[in-house]
Write an enzyme that holds these catalytic residues in place. Structure first.
Site, PDB file in Angstrom:
ATOM      1  N   ASP A   1      -7.890   3.987   8.666  1.00  0.00           N
ATOM      2  CA  ASP A   1      -9.201   3.953   8.016  1.00  0.00           C
ATOM      3  C   ASP A   1      -9.393   2.683   7.188  1.00  0.00           C
ATOM      4  O   ASP A   1     -10.518   2.216   7.007  1.00  0.00           O
ATOM      5  CB  ASP A   1      -9.365   5.174   7.105  1.00  0.00           C
ATOM      6  CG  ASP A   1      -9.554   6.454   7.908  1.00  0.00           C
ATOM      7  OD1 ASP A   1     -10.009   6.379   9.057  1.00  0.00           O
ATOM      8  OD2 ASP A   1      -9.233   7.528   7.377  1.00  0.00           O
TER       9      ASP A   1
ATOM     10  N   GLU B   1     -13.495  12.610  12.567  1.00  0.00           N
ATOM     11  CA  GLU B   1     -12.765  12.962  11.356  1.00  0.00           C
ATOM     12  C   GLU B   1     -13.545  14.045  10.614  1.00  0.00           C
ATOM     13  O   GLU B   1     -14.704  14.343  10.940  1.00  0.00           O
ATOM     14  CB  GLU B   1     -12.547  11.746  10.444  1.00  0.00           C
ATOM     15  CG  GLU B   1     -11.507  10.773  10.945  1.00  0.00           C
ATOM     16  CD  GLU B   1     -11.015   9.810   9.861  1.00  0.00           C
ATOM     17  OE1 GLU B   1     -11.359  10.017   8.672  1.00  0.00           O
ATOM     18  OE2 GLU B   1     -10.287   8.856  10.202  1.00  0.00           O
TER      19      GLU B   1
ATOM     20  N   HIS C   1       0.811  -1.216   0.000  1.00  0.00           N
ATOM     21  CA  HIS C   1       0.000   0.000   0.000  1.00  0.00           C
ATOM     22  C   HIS C   1       0.848   1.272   0.000  1.00  0.00           C
ATOM     23  O   HIS C   1       0.349   2.364   0.238  1.00  0.00           O
ATOM     24  CB  HIS C   1      -0.940   0.005   1.204  1.00  0.00           C
ATOM     25  CG  HIS C   1      -2.224   0.735   0.948  1.00  0.00           C
ATOM     26  ND1 HIS C   1      -3.235   0.234   0.168  1.00  0.00           N
ATOM     27  CD2 HIS C   1      -2.667   1.950   1.360  1.00  0.00           C
ATOM     28  CE1 HIS C   1      -4.245   1.097   0.117  1.00  0.00           C
ATOM     29  NE2 HIS C   1      -3.918   2.155   0.833  1.00  0.00           N
TER      30      HIS C   1
END
Length: 518
Positions: free
Chosen positions: A162, A273, A100
């Site tokens: 997340d 958030e 990632h």
């Protein structure tokens, strides 16, 4: 960027050269082949294209080999092999989790990639349910699997990212930030112990009480001092349900004030958030498939077209027998906020579904063939004192619409971070994470998005906002020195102690392996 004195750079370079020369006399020039290493796993020398790609999909570097380890000793033997080759070899090593990374940080041209996902297949998670519960997990384990295993015991980690399809070692090498970090700190603030393979091929167990310098250095250390092969993660009782809330603001100042008040309150939400929404059509209508409007009639009349709005996203966790109490607390907290009343949307989901919410979006993007697009993401940490200036200069000016990906905006409490780790953040009590999570579209190509990133960074530099990059990437050594600022020397000293040949994680472009021709 700040330029360090030439004398300092010359001394630093001389130290590395002398280290390389000194070390070069300690190694044999006759080395066995990589294939002859006695390991339980195996190397692959073909079909390694997967290791030359990452989520960013902008950098592609083909390794010489990929190690698929079955146990930690396989990793140690491989790194030790490269270490014993000494400075005469330019071979380097990098650990790859779920791939990632954004700009080739977990790639290595002509070197060795360690497939950490293979390690987890032979490493058992161990949950301890004592007074201070924890779980021991492989560095190659995915957080989604950690969640499911811990839930069997009614427990869960305190801090998340997340997206849960990331490896433990990968996020701990950076920080691991999400909407719980204001309360519990990032993931690197919730680790009791690590097992690490250093750049010398040594397997070291470290914690705050044992080998503490390595422990703190590896956390947020961008893979520069060792490969995390195992971690002991702090746990807490896991709730079963989550009330998930969204509201909109038209003014950044009001949005920021409410966020800062919420993260500073003792009784508050469990997740906070924010998202900047610029020039988007039908924002609240898009929520209706998953969220229930508090006032359907007024919500249907709200128009977002052409506006710059700010979405505050909140969550409150609870168990079914506490539903009434949770609703009362939510209403009380919402009454203190100054959002646009018609934009209150609420839904109730399971704890797992809330934490795994991004995976649902991933499935949809994969179906549309959009998951493998380039991702020129830019993540910044902005001091609270300069956040309003940043918002004025960026939102609606440099960034004129957000149709090509969300822009995260939310504050964090510095008190929840450990300054002994390698992670670098602005030196203020509160700072904001601002994440431009973009991808190319027909109206905004890759080059345009990269140019937008450059304009944002230039604005920050010219305005002297004191911004730091999260998941940093710099092309020039002086930029890395400026990033670490007064902590650069300590970072270099740790590199010299734990990876003196600069074997590990060359894709970060912080250090270059000193190759000797002696």
């Amino acid at each position: 960027m700040k330029q360090f004195p030439k004398t300092f750079r010359s001394i630093l370079l001389a130290v590395f050269i002398m280290d390389a020369m000194r070390i070069s006399f300690c190694f044999s020039t006759s080395m066995p082949s990589l294939q002859s290493l006695e390991i339980k796993g195996h190397f692959s020398f073909e079909g390694n294209e997967f290791a030359s790609r990452d989520f960013g999909n902008m950098v592609h570097s083909m390794p010489h080999a990929v190690l698929h380890p079955m146990q930690v000793s396989d990793i140690a033997a491989t790194v030790k092999y490269v270490w014993e080759m000494g400075p005469a070899s330019d071979l380097t090593v990098v650990a790859r989790g779920h791939g990632h990374s954004l700009k080739g940080q977990a790639q290595v041209q002509g070197g060795i990639v360690i497939n950490m996902m293979a390690l987890r297949q032979n490493e058992v998670m161990q949950v301890n349910r004592g007074n201070l519960p924890y779980v021991d997990v492989s560095g190659g384990e995915l957080w989604i699997n950690v969640l499911h295993e811990c839930l069997k015991y009614g427990l869960a980690p305190k801090s998340w990212t997340d997206y849960l399809y990331l490896t433990v070692g990968g996020t701990l090498s950076n920080a691991g930030i999400s909407g719980q970090a204001f309360r519990h700190g990032p993931q690197i603030s919730n680790v009791h112990q690590l097992e690490v393979v250093t750049g010398k091929g040594e397997v070291v167990v470290c914690s705050e009480d044992k080998n503490a310098d390595l422990f703190h250095g590896v956390l947020g250390g961008l893979g520069q001092f060792g490969i995390i092969t195992r971690a002991r993660i702090s746990l807490q009782p896991a709730p079963q349900k989550v009330k998930w809330i969204r509201v909109l603001y038209s003014e950044f100042s009001t949005f920021a004030r409410d966020q800062e008040n919420l993260i500073s309150a003792e009784n508050t939400f469990d997740y906070i958030e924010g998202i900047a929404i610029i020039n988007r059509t039908g924002v609240v209508n898009s929520w209706k498939s998953s969220f229930r409007p508090d006032d359907p009639e007024k919500a249907s009349q709200f128009i977002s077209d052409g506006k710059t709005l700010f979405c505050l996203e909140l969550a409150k966790s609870f168990n079914p027998d506490e539903a009434g109490k949770a609703d009362k607390e939510i209403r009380s907290l919402l009454s203190t906020l100054s959002y646009i009343p018609s934009t209150l949307f609420v839904t109730e989901v399971s704890y797992v579904d809330f934490l795994d919410r991004v995976h649902i979006a991933e499935k949809n993007l994969r179906l549309k063939g959009m998951w493998d697009l380039p991702h020129p993401w830019l993540n910044l940490l902005v001091p609270k004192s300069n956040m309003h200036k940043f918002a004025e200069g960026v939102f609606g000016e440099i960034v004129r619409d957000t149709s090509n990906g969300p822009v995260l905006v939310y504050p964090l409490n510095k008190s929840k971070w450990d300054n002994r780790t390698s992670f670098i953040a602005p030196d203020e009590d509160i700072f904001y994470l601002v994440g431009f999570l973009t991808h190319p579209t027909e109206s905004h190509g890759l080059e345009e998005l990269l140019e937008q990133n450059s304009r944002v960074l230039s604005f920050c530099d010219e305005s002297k906002l004191g911004v730091k990059q999260y998941l940093p990437h710099y092309a020039m050594p002086d930029d890395w020195r400026a990033h670490f600022s007064s902590r650069w020397e300590a970072f270099v000293q740790r590199k010299s102690a734990y990876d003196p040949l600069s074997i590990l994680a060359p894709g970060q472009r912080i250090f270059q392996k000193a190759v000797s021709v002696l």
